[in-house]
Motif scaffolding. Structure first.
Motif, PDB file in Angstrom:
ATOM      1  N   ALA A  24      57.700  17.081  16.227  1.00 34.03           N
ATOM      2  CA  ALA A  24      57.888  15.642  16.483  1.00 34.03           C
ATOM      3  C   ALA A  24      58.740  14.983  15.247  1.00 34.03           C
ATOM      4  N   SER A  25      59.163  14.010  15.562  1.00 32.11           N
ATOM      5  CA  SER A  25      60.225  13.133  14.541  1.00 32.11           C
ATOM      6  C   SER A  25      59.945  11.693  14.979  1.00 32.11           C
ATOM      7  N   GLY A  26      60.318  10.716  13.954  1.00 34.58           N
ATOM      8  CA  GLY A  26      60.350   9.402  14.264  1.00 34.58           C
ATOM      9  C   GLY A  26      59.169   8.704  13.267  1.00 34.58           C
ATOM     10  N   ARG A  27      58.161   8.134  14.273  1.00 38.74           N
ATOM     11  CA  ARG A  27      57.352   7.298  13.501  1.00 38.74           C
ATOM     12  C   ARG A  27      56.109   8.359  13.004  1.00 38.74           C
ATOM     13  N   THR A  28      55.380   8.085  12.137  1.00 36.26           N
ATOM     14  CA  THR A  28      54.556   8.903  11.464  1.00 36.26           C
ATOM     15  C   THR A  28      53.767   9.754  12.487  1.00 36.26           C
ATOM     16  N   PHE A  29      54.322  10.925  12.081  1.00 29.40           N
ATOM     17  CA  PHE A  29      53.617  11.940  13.038  1.00 29.40           C
ATOM     18  C   PHE A  29      52.055  11.932  12.792  1.00 29.40           C
ATOM     19  N   THR A  30      51.423  11.830  11.651  1.00 30.77           N
ATOM     20  CA  THR A  30      50.196  12.263  11.182  1.00 30.77           C
ATOM     21  C   THR A  30      49.333  11.187  11.612  1.00 30.77           C
ATOM     22  N   ARG A  31      49.563  10.102  12.226  1.00 29.78           N
ATOM     23  CA  ARG A  31      48.697   9.205  12.566  1.00 29.78           C
ATOM     24  C   ARG A  31      48.646   9.164  13.932  1.00 29.78           C
ATOM     25  N   TRP A  53      44.680  13.252  15.032  1.00 34.18           N
ATOM     26  CA  TRP A  53      45.567  13.306  13.969  1.00 34.18           C
ATOM     27  C   TRP A  53      45.177  14.096  12.845  1.00 34.18           C
ATOM     28  N   THR A  54      43.754  14.202  12.630  1.00 35.98           N
ATOM     29  CA  THR A  54      43.327  15.076  11.452  1.00 35.98           C
ATOM     30  C   THR A  54      43.237  16.555  11.961  1.00 35.98           C
ATOM     31  N   GLY A  55      43.108  17.090  12.865  1.00 37.06           N
ATOM     32  CA  GLY A  55      42.920  18.180  13.751  1.00 37.06           C
ATOM     33  C   GLY A  55      41.528  18.547  13.788  1.00 37.06           C
ATOM     34  N   GLY A  56      40.525  17.767  13.393  1.00 34.30           N
ATOM     35  CA  GLY A  56      39.143  17.932  13.682  1.00 34.30           C
ATOM     36  C   GLY A  56      38.415  17.912  14.926  1.00 34.30           C
ATOM     37  N   THR A  57      39.318  17.245  15.773  1.00 35.04           N
ATOM     38  CA  THR A  57      38.616  17.010  17.132  1.00 35.04           C
ATOM     39  C   THR A  57      39.642  17.826  18.070  1.00 35.04           C
ATOM     40  N   THR A  58      39.342  18.693  18.856  1.00 33.67           N
ATOM     41  CA  THR A  58      39.924  19.013  19.963  1.00 33.67           C
ATOM     42  C   THR A  58      39.261  18.923  21.381  1.00 33.67           C
ATOM     43  N   VAL A  59      40.036  18.756  22.338  1.00 30.30           N
ATOM     44  CA  VAL A  59      39.368  18.582  23.799  1.00 30.30           C
ATOM     45  C   VAL A  59      40.139  19.542  24.563  1.00 30.30           C
ATOM     46  N   THR A  69      44.269  27.677  22.938  1.00 27.13           N
ATOM     47  CA  THR A  69      44.071  26.944  21.573  1.00 27.13           C
ATOM     48  C   THR A  69      45.134  25.851  21.081  1.00 27.13           C
ATOM     49  N   ILE A  70      44.637  24.832  20.795  1.00 27.44           N
ATOM     50  CA  ILE A  70      45.655  23.584  20.496  1.00 27.44           C
ATOM     51  C   ILE A  70      45.462  23.659  18.702  1.00 27.44           C
ATOM     52  N   SER A  71      46.490  23.264  18.065  1.00 25.65           N
ATOM     53  CA  SER A  71      46.638  23.129  16.752  1.00 25.65           C
ATOM     54  C   SER A  71      47.775  22.406  16.192  1.00 25.65           C
ATOM     55  N   TYR A  80      50.989  22.839  18.248  1.00 25.59           N
ATOM     56  CA  TYR A  80      50.975  24.074  18.969  1.00 25.59           C
ATOM     57  C   TYR A  80      50.149  24.246  19.902  1.00 25.59           C
ATOM     58  N   LEU A  81      50.373  25.167  20.977  1.00 25.85           N
ATOM     59  CA  LEU A  81      49.499  25.537  21.977  1.00 25.85           C
ATOM     60  C   LEU A  81      49.609  27.037  22.266  1.00 25.85           C
ATOM     61  N   GLN A  82      48.480  27.703  21.734  1.00 24.54           N
ATOM     62  CA  GLN A  82      48.383  29.085  21.843  1.00 24.54           C
ATOM     63  C   GLN A  82      47.718  29.503  23.313  1.00 24.54           C
TER      64      GLN A  82
END
Length: 120
Positions: A24-31, A53-59, A69-71, A80-82
């Motif tokens: 990703a690039s452009g706007r703040t990715f982490t949000r 955005w914190t990585g703490g919740t996955t569905v 597995t998404i990370s 990523y998608l393993q």
């Protein structure tokens, strides 16, 4: 704006593995929450997985739960998608999405997609 570029698709035999990346690039990715969707031969877009955005919740969708597995690595602006234990029915174009992710409506931003083909 967020620009998304997927990579890592290819052809694999059933039971094999692939790892998709979305830079990703452009706007703040982490949000941004991030997600993966796919569109198979029937041309119906399906939700695959999403990560906060914190990585703490996955569905995950029921179709991939326990196999995929998404990370994310916020330092690298990459999600990523393993994908393990791949099945022929996983064959699809896989799209990365960012922003407000909804299983039913998708996301605010989309990548161009990467083809995954699983042979029997």
């Amino acid at each position: 704006q967020v620009q998304l570029v997927e990579s890592g698709g290819g052809t694999v035999q059933a039971g094999g593995s692939l790892r998709l990346s979305c830079a990703a690039s452009g706007r703040t990715f982490t949000r941004n929450a991030m997600g993966w969707f796919r569109q198979g031969p029937e041309k119906v877009r399906q939700f695959v997985a999403t990560i906060s955005w914190t990585g703490g919740t996955t569905v995950y969708s029921d179709a991939v739960k326990g196999r995929f597995t998404i990370s994310r690595d916020n330092a690298k602006n990459t999600v990523y998608l393993q994908m393990n234990s791949l099945k022929p029915e996983d064959t699809a174009v896989y799209y990365c999405a960012a922003g407000r992710i909804s299983a039913s409506s998708g996301g605010d931003y989309w990548g161009q997609g990467t083809q995954v083909t699983v042979s029997a």
